[in-house]
Scaffold this active site. Structure first.
Site, PDB file in Angstrom:
ATOM      1  N   HIS A   1       2.103   3.318  -9.034  1.00 14.10           N
ATOM      2  CA  HIS A   1       2.081   1.845  -9.297  1.00 14.10           C
ATOM      3  C   HIS A   1       3.070   1.487 -10.186  1.00 14.10           C
ATOM      4  CE1 HIS A   1      -1.850   2.237  -7.285  1.00 14.10           C
ATOM      5  NE2 HIS A   1      -2.510   3.119  -8.357  1.00 14.10           N
TER       6      HIS A   1
ATOM      7  N   LEU B   1      10.415 -20.705  -5.518  1.00 17.24           N
ATOM      8  CA  LEU B   1       9.358 -19.906  -4.790  1.00 17.24           C
ATOM      9  C   LEU B   1       7.975 -19.827  -5.522  1.00 17.24           C
ATOM     10  CD1 LEU B   1       8.848 -17.373  -2.728  1.00 17.24           C
ATOM     11  CD2 LEU B   1       9.330 -15.890  -4.725  1.00 17.24           C
TER      12      LEU B   1
ATOM     13  N   GLU C   1       2.085 -13.577  12.157  1.00 22.68           N
ATOM     14  CA  GLU C   1       2.565 -12.259  12.600  1.00 22.68           C
ATOM     15  C   GLU C   1       2.278 -11.296  11.667  1.00 22.68           C
ATOM     16  OE1 GLU C   1       3.929 -12.516  15.732  1.00 22.68           O
ATOM     17  OE2 GLU C   1       3.374 -14.627  15.556  1.00 22.68           O
TER      18      GLU C   1
ATOM     19  N   GLU D   1     -12.322  -4.759  -3.753  1.00 24.60           N
ATOM     20  CA  GLU D   1     -12.939  -3.625  -3.215  1.00 24.60           C
ATOM     21  C   GLU D   1     -12.560  -2.181  -4.253  1.00 24.60           C
ATOM     22  OE1 GLU D   1     -12.135  -5.321  -0.978  1.00 24.60           O
ATOM     23  OE2 GLU D   1     -14.304  -5.897  -0.563  1.00 24.60           O
TER      24      GLU D   1
ATOM     25  N   ASP E   1       0.928  -1.233  -0.118  1.00 23.39           N
ATOM     26  CA  ASP E   1      -0.068   0.031  -0.092  1.00 23.39           C
ATOM     27  C   ASP E   1       0.695   1.231  -0.209  1.00 23.39           C
ATOM     28  OD1 ASP E   1      -2.566   1.165  -0.041  1.00 23.39           O
ATOM     29  OD2 ASP E   1      -2.595   1.494   2.262  1.00 23.39           O
TER      30      ASP E   1
ATOM     31  N   ARG F   1      -4.539  -1.905   9.007  1.00 24.18           N
ATOM     32  CA  ARG F   1      -5.512  -2.801   8.757  1.00 24.18           C
ATOM     33  C   ARG F   1      -5.567  -3.738   7.738  1.00 24.18           C
ATOM     34  NH1 ARG F   1      -7.489   2.809   7.243  1.00 24.18           N
ATOM     35  NH2 ARG F   1      -6.960   2.898   5.091  1.00 24.18           N
TER      36      ARG F   1
ATOM     37  N   ARG G   1       0.141   7.830  -2.642  1.00 25.55           N
ATOM     38  CA  ARG G   1       0.391   8.824  -2.031  1.00 25.55           C
ATOM     39  C   ARG G   1       1.805   9.349  -2.464  1.00 25.55           C
ATOM     40  NH1 ARG G   1      -0.930   6.172   3.750  1.00 25.55           N
ATOM     41  NH2 ARG G   1      -1.608   4.576   2.016  1.00 25.55           N
TER      42      ARG G   1
HETATM   43  C1  IPE Z   1      -5.314  -2.519  -0.145  1.00 25.76           C
HETATM   44  O1  IPE Z   1      -4.940  -1.283  -0.183  1.00 25.76           O
HETATM   45  C2  IPE Z   1      -5.186  -3.298  -1.241  1.00 25.76           C
HETATM   46  C3  IPE Z   1      -4.024  -3.296  -2.117  1.00 25.76           C
HETATM   47  C4  IPE Z   1      -2.982  -2.912  -1.679  1.00 25.76           C
HETATM   48  C5  IPE Z   1      -4.206  -4.054  -3.315  1.00 25.76           C
HETATM   49  P1  IPE Z   1      -5.984  -0.106  -0.500  1.00 25.76           P
HETATM   50  O2  IPE Z   1      -5.479   0.957  -0.324  1.00 25.76           O
HETATM   51  O3  IPE Z   1      -7.159  -0.604  -1.172  1.00 25.76           O
HETATM   52  O4  IPE Z   1      -6.766  -0.191   1.324  1.00 25.76           O
HETATM   53  P2  IPE Z   1      -7.839   0.498   2.009  1.00 25.76           P
HETATM   54  O5  IPE Z   1      -8.799   1.156   0.949  1.00 25.76           O
HETATM   55  O6  IPE Z   1      -6.919   1.896   2.315  1.00 25.76           O
HETATM   56  O7  IPE Z   1      -8.219  -0.138   3.028  1.00 25.76           O
HETATM   57  C1  IPE Z   2      -1.803   0.205  -3.505  1.00 27.41           C
HETATM   58  O1  IPE Z   2      -1.465   1.675  -3.318  1.00 27.41           O
HETATM   59  C2  IPE Z   2      -2.004  -0.183  -4.742  1.00 27.41           C
HETATM   60  C3  IPE Z   2      -3.437  -0.668  -4.923  1.00 27.41           C
HETATM   61  C4  IPE Z   2      -4.367  -0.545  -4.401  1.00 27.41           C
HETATM   62  C5  IPE Z   2      -3.649  -1.100  -6.183  1.00 27.41           C
HETATM   63  P1  IPE Z   2      -2.507   2.546  -3.340  1.00 27.41           P
HETATM   64  O2  IPE Z   2      -3.233   2.982  -4.850  1.00 27.41           O
HETATM   65  O3  IPE Z   2      -3.667   2.202  -2.299  1.00 27.41           O
HETATM   66  O4  IPE Z   2      -1.890   4.029  -2.612  1.00 27.41           O
HETATM   67  P2  IPE Z   2      -2.314   4.849  -1.488  1.00 27.41           P
HETATM   68  O5  IPE Z   2      -2.723   3.958  -0.388  1.00 27.41           O
HETATM   69  O6  IPE Z   2      -3.698   5.597  -2.364  1.00 27.41           O
HETATM   70  O7  IPE Z   2      -1.414   5.771  -1.240  1.00 27.41           O
HETATM   71 MG    MG Z   3      -4.119   2.362  -0.494  1.00 22.56          MG
END
Ligand code: IPE
Ligand code: IPE
Ligand code: MG
Length: 254
Positions: A41, A135, A211, A71, A24, A198, A28
């Site tokens: 990405h 792997l 863990e 989601e 994640d 989360r 940002r």
């Molecule tokens: C979780 O990240 C899904 C992936 C990393 C693919 P999100 O950015 O979708 O999660 P939330 O919305 O902050 O919970």
């Molecule tokens: C995780 O990064 C990748 C995917 C969910 C595809 P985000 O795109 O959720 O990045 P943030 O959380 O908005 O920074």
């Molecule tokens: Mg995110």
């Protein structure tokens, strides 16, 4: 420095067999640099390559990466389609290298919602690498933990309806056999980057005794040393699985 660290880690004989990562923070990371989210990405793909390399070097059996959640379809349409394109490009570009490195690639999730073209690409990639013995790299795409448990229950209920098993055969072991990770060792360690604590509907069933490690680092900044440090702290944790510390020590001595 890091080679020596890796040797020590492997010598500890206490490395996770199966690691999952919620990658994640891409959006940002890009926005903080005034770039479009998709650039985050793209930058994240380099870190995927690195995480795979480190896992291979440490002989980790299985790495499961959360690439797209059930989601994530709710995101703006242009971000979703760019993510799909990126997924397609990465598969086209990386599968031969994964194959050369003896990596077995599996996509977990409900792929029926993807385009025909992407589904074919996934099937080809899985088929090409299916006999590899190194792997196991699982990419969770259109994956949701609730969906996974639900589809396992549906498969088992269908067997009950056909009279093949009875209701009392729906045990924890039976569910284990029907969730998407049935081909993998138990999930030992789940890491989430990006600063939020989360699980976001990732491996809900599988994480029961994992863990959990939450890192503030945004995924495109997640480097090899941090990954190694997390594994080092994993190696030092006493996992009690409901028992007492004394029982755990006694079982190790046995
Ligand atoms: C979780 O990240 C899904 C992936 C990393 C693919 P999100 O950015 O979708 O999660 P939330 O919305 O902050 O919970
Ligand atoms: C995780 O990064 C990748 C995917 C969910 C595809 P985000 O795109 O959720 O990045 P943030 O959380 O908005 O920074
Ligand atoms: Mg995110």
């Amino acid at each position: 420095m890091s080679d020596q660290f890796k040797t020590q880690l492997m010598a500890s004989n206490n490395l996770p067999r199966h690691i999952a990562i919620i990658m994640d923070g891409n959006g940002r990371w890009a926005q903080r640099q005034g770039k479009r989210r998709v650039m985050g990405h793209k930058a994240g793909v380099d870190r995927v390559r690195e995480a795979v390399k480190v896992s291979r070097e440490l002989n980790i059996e299985s790495l499961t990466l959360f690439a797209f959640s059930s989601e994530n379809w709710q995101r703006p349409a242009d971000e979703v389609s760019l993510l799909m394109e990126l997924f397609f490009t990465v598969l086209s570009r990386e599968v031969s290298k994964l194959h050369r490195n003896n990596v077995k690639l599996k996509i977990i999730g409900d792929i029926s919602r993807f385009s025909e073209k992407l589904q074919q690409k996934i099937a080809k990639a899985e088929d090409k690498t299916k006999d590899n013995t190194g792997l196991v790299l699982n990419v969770a795409a259109n994956y949701g933990g609730r969906w996974d448990i639900t589809q396992a229950c549906q498969q088992l209920s269908a067997q009950v309806a056909r009279g093949e098993i009875s209701v009392s055969d729906i045990t924890e072991q039976a569910i284990e056999k029907h969730i998407c990770t049935s081909h993998l060792p138990p999930l030992d360690l789940m890491i989430r980057t990006g600063g939020d604590c989360r699980i976001s509907n990732f491996l809900l069933w599988q994480a029961a005794y994992s863990e959990l490690h939450f890192s503030d680092t945004l995924w495109p900044d997640f480097g090899e040393q941090e990954f190694l440090d997390i594994m080092a702290s994993f190696a030092n944790v006493e996992r009690r699985f409901g028992c007492t510390s004394e029982q755990v020590s006694a079982s190790i001595k046995e």
